[in-house]
Design an enzyme around this catalytic site. Structure first.
Site, PDB file in Angstrom:
ATOM      1  N   TYR A   1       0.695  -1.132  -0.004  1.00 29.75           N
ATOM      2  CA  TYR A   1      -0.068   0.093  -0.016  1.00 29.75           C
ATOM      3  C   TYR A   1       0.881   1.483   0.083  1.00 29.75           C
ATOM      4  O   TYR A   1       2.034   1.270   0.835  1.00 29.75           O
ATOM      5  CB  TYR A   1      -0.814  -0.029   1.227  1.00 29.75           C
ATOM      6  CG  TYR A   1      -1.663   1.103   1.497  1.00 29.75           C
ATOM      7  CD1 TYR A   1      -2.989   1.495   0.814  1.00 29.75           C
ATOM      8  CD2 TYR A   1      -1.075   2.420   1.897  1.00 29.75           C
ATOM      9  CE1 TYR A   1      -3.821   2.392   0.869  1.00 29.75           C
ATOM     10  CE2 TYR A   1      -2.032   3.489   2.078  1.00 29.75           C
ATOM     11  CZ  TYR A   1      -3.069   3.501   1.209  1.00 29.75           C
ATOM     12  OH  TYR A   1      -3.830   4.905   1.420  1.00 29.75           O
TER      13      TYR A   1
ATOM     14  N   GLU B   1      -2.888   7.653  -4.084  1.00 26.50           N
ATOM     15  CA  GLU B   1      -3.226   6.541  -3.730  1.00 26.50           C
ATOM     16  C   GLU B   1      -2.652   5.304  -4.659  1.00 26.50           C
ATOM     17  O   GLU B   1      -3.558   5.495  -5.607  1.00 26.50           O
ATOM     18  CB  GLU B   1      -4.331   6.166  -2.967  1.00 26.50           C
ATOM     19  CG  GLU B   1      -4.349   4.707  -2.040  1.00 26.50           C
ATOM     20  CD  GLU B   1      -5.823   4.576  -1.647  1.00 26.50           C
ATOM     21  OE1 GLU B   1      -5.819   4.850  -0.112  1.00 26.50           O
ATOM     22  OE2 GLU B   1      -6.708   4.273  -2.219  1.00 26.50           O
TER      23      GLU B   1
END
Length: 394
Positions: free
Chosen positions: A109, A197
């Protein structure tokens, strides 16, 4: 402003972030053709909507043939994709992104956001990719790496290497990770983004680091500096009330309550919503009509608030400095005469030309409920809404 995955990937790739080969399609036939163009034996078909959780909702499909691609797209196009981020109303699927499948060794992530406490860009990363960051924070908080970027110097090589080492990146891939981190930071800072992101960022079996998914959000107030990004806006993915307001220069956020708010100033609008809650009601929206509220602008705000079918009462709260209370009163009278409203309207005016404004409302002959303070206005709006709702139910 949010953009689609394929658009975010195009921007990031321009800053040196590696992404899998992919192509956009607007029909099942075109999607199958795109897969043949890309080559390979497996492809991922992704619904392009502004929401996370697409995979769990059926918006991401692994396909191994033209027929599977066609069937996957047939099940997507024209339907509403409902995820935990869209709410029960969902978001329409009008385009898909076809991407060549890659061999995945591990998932990471990676996120870039503004940290309000430090007033700096914060990099948030985790060795546990493929999950929502909230889920990672709850189940594996020890896996999260945080790093603040000093704006005077930007993201430094040593800082990027520290993040790579903290994530357990193999030595031979550290330089790729550094390039990815610096590319993301450059895209974030140079395009006035509020979020970048990548989830997941993957390490492939052939030793590549690729952005398998990507999201970007941008500061609406800075879009005038980036016309090429402004053109990426997809209004079909937005709340129609909010896009309608933006087109008319009004700051609007739709909520789930019953009392519509028309206020000047963001701070006063927030206070108005809080006071409505305190008085036992639920605000239907945040609406800031700004400093120069002409009668026409007030009328536009009324029409916008009333476009929400849930609104059962309206509270107008104006503190006039640059504004003038008589202008606001004229706008209220104008729209009430035009629309012949059957729901209660509460008006609280204070500041410049307040006496003239009150006189205009009093002499209009319209059933406007007036108040002198914010608390009084909120209480009267809630009381009028409850009485009106009770009468309608009876």
């Amino acid at each position: 402003m949010d953009i689609h995955e394929y658009q975010a990937k195009e921007i990031l790739s321009n800053f040196g972030v590696a992404v899998p080969a992919g192509a956009l399609a607007y029909s099942p036939e075109q999607a199958a053709y795109r897969a043949r163009e890309l080559g390979g034996e497996k492809w991922i078909v992704k619904a392009q909507v502004h929401a996370g959780g697409r995979g769990k909702a059926g918006g991401v499909k692994l396909c191994e043939s033209d027929n599977e691609i066609y069937e996957a797209c047939e099940g997507m196009f024209g339907r509403k994709l409902v995820t935990h981020q869209t709410g029960p109303e969902g978001k329409g699927i009008y385009r898909v992104y076809v991407e060549a499948a890659v061999p995945i060794d591990r998932e990471i992530y990676l996120g870039f956001v503004m940290d309000r406490s430090t007033q700096r860009v914060m990099i948030v990363a985790s060795s546990e990719g493929g999950m929502e960051i909230e889920e990672i924070a709850e189940t594996r908080p020890d896996s999260i790496v945080r790093s603040i970027v000093e704006p005077a110097v930007g993201l430094q090589e040593f800082q990027a290497r520290e993040i790579a080492f903290s994530l357990g990146i193999e030595p031979g891939l550290v330089q790729q990770m550094v390039r990815t981190l610096k590319g993301c930071y450059a895209a974030f800072s140079e395009s006035d983004a509020t979020m970048v992101e990548i989830n997941p960022l993957v390490v492939t079996g052939d030793d590549r680091i690729l952005a398998l998914d990507a999201k970007m959000s941008f500061d609406d107030n800075a879009l005038f500096r980036h016309p090429q990004i402004s053109e990426l806006r997809d209004k079909s993915q937005e709340d129609p009330r909010e896009s309608n307001a933006a087109d008319r220069g009004l700051a609007y956020v739709g909520l789930d309550g019953n009392i519509g708010c028309i206020v000047n100033g963001a701070g006063l609008a927030m206070a108005t919503m809080d006071t409505i809650k305190l008085a036992g009601g639920e605000p239907a929206n945040f609406l800031d009509i700004g400093g120069g509220a002409s009668p026409e602008r007030v009328a536009k705000a009324f029409r916008l608030v009333l476009s929400d079918s849930n609104v059962q009462a309206v509270l107008v709260n104006i503190f006039a400095g640059i504004n003038r209370c008589d202008w606001v009163a004229e706008g209220v009278v104008q729209v009430l005469k035009e629309l012949n409203l059957e729901i209660p309207v509460v008006v609280r005016l204070a500041g410049t030309n307040v006496e003239e404004g009150q006189k205009i409302l009093a002499q209009s002959g319209l059933p406007v409920i007036r108040a002198n303070t914010l608390m009084e206005a909120a209480q009267r709006a809630v009381s009028a809404w409850k009485s009106d709702a009770f009468a309608s139910a009876s």
